[in-house]
Design a protein around this motif. Structure first.
Motif, PDB file in Angstrom:
ATOM      1  N   TYR A  38      78.319  22.854  48.296  1.00 49.25           N
ATOM      2  CA  TYR A  38      76.879  22.609  48.226  1.00 49.25           C
ATOM      3  C   TYR A  38      76.145  23.657  47.413  1.00 49.25           C
ATOM      4  O   TYR A  38      74.931  23.762  47.471  1.00 49.25           O
ATOM      5  CB  TYR A  38      76.290  22.436  49.625  1.00 49.25           C
ATOM      6  N   PRO A  45      72.849  20.414  45.307  1.00 48.88           N
ATOM      7  CA  PRO A  45      72.958  19.150  46.028  1.00 48.88           C
ATOM      8  C   PRO A  45      71.987  19.104  47.208  1.00 48.88           C
ATOM      9  O   PRO A  45      71.771  20.105  47.884  1.00 48.88           O
ATOM     10  CB  PRO A  45      74.397  19.115  46.529  1.00 48.88           C
ATOM     11  N   PRO A  62      71.759  17.233  50.703  1.00 54.04           N
ATOM     12  CA  PRO A  62      72.593  16.422  51.599  1.00 54.04           C
ATOM     13  C   PRO A  62      71.857  15.175  52.105  1.00 54.04           C
ATOM     14  O   PRO A  62      70.648  15.195  52.325  1.00 54.04           O
ATOM     15  CB  PRO A  62      72.900  17.359  52.768  1.00 54.04           C
ATOM     16  N   HIS A  94      75.416  13.157  48.837  1.00 55.70           N
ATOM     17  CA  HIS A  94      74.323  13.993  48.346  1.00 55.70           C
ATOM     18  C   HIS A  94      73.767  13.452  47.037  1.00 55.70           C
ATOM     19  O   HIS A  94      74.339  12.558  46.435  1.00 55.70           O
ATOM     20  CB  HIS A  94      74.789  15.441  48.164  1.00 55.70           C
ATOM     21  N   HIS A 150      71.042  15.020  43.507  1.00 55.91           N
ATOM     22  CA  HIS A 150      70.459  16.188  42.862  1.00 55.91           C
ATOM     23  C   HIS A 150      69.094  15.820  42.290  1.00 55.91           C
ATOM     24  O   HIS A 150      68.913  14.706  41.798  1.00 55.91           O
ATOM     25  CB  HIS A 150      71.328  16.672  41.693  1.00 55.91           C
TER      26      HIS A 150
END
Length: 75
Positions: A13, A40, A42, A48, A50
């Motif tokens: 992450y 990322p 979650p 996930h 972006h």
């Protein structure tokens, strides 16, 4: 906007992606853009996405600002 992203840079992450592309040719010109996604974010299902934002190149006397999110990534 049409573009591509790099494989993940970093791990888990903490990873990000480089992206680049061009805008459509709707008004007789295109703009180019590039940058890095944020880390990322979650999702409840364990996947996930972006976020990204920036500005295009200066073409035909102007620029455009953009922001958005990637599609859902698995894992």
């Amino acid at each position: 906007m049409r573009g591509r992203t790099s494989p993940p840079e970093g791990t888990g992450y903490g990873h990000v992606h480089y992206y680049e592309g061009t805008t459509s040719y709707d008004d007789g010109h295109v703009h180019h853009y590039r940058g890095w996604t944020g880390p990322p974010i979650p999702l409840p299902n364990g996947n996930h996405y972006h976020e990204f934002s920036g500005q295009t190149t200066y073409d035909d006397g102007h620029i455009h600002y953009y922001r958005g999110g990637t599609s859902e990534a698995f894992g």
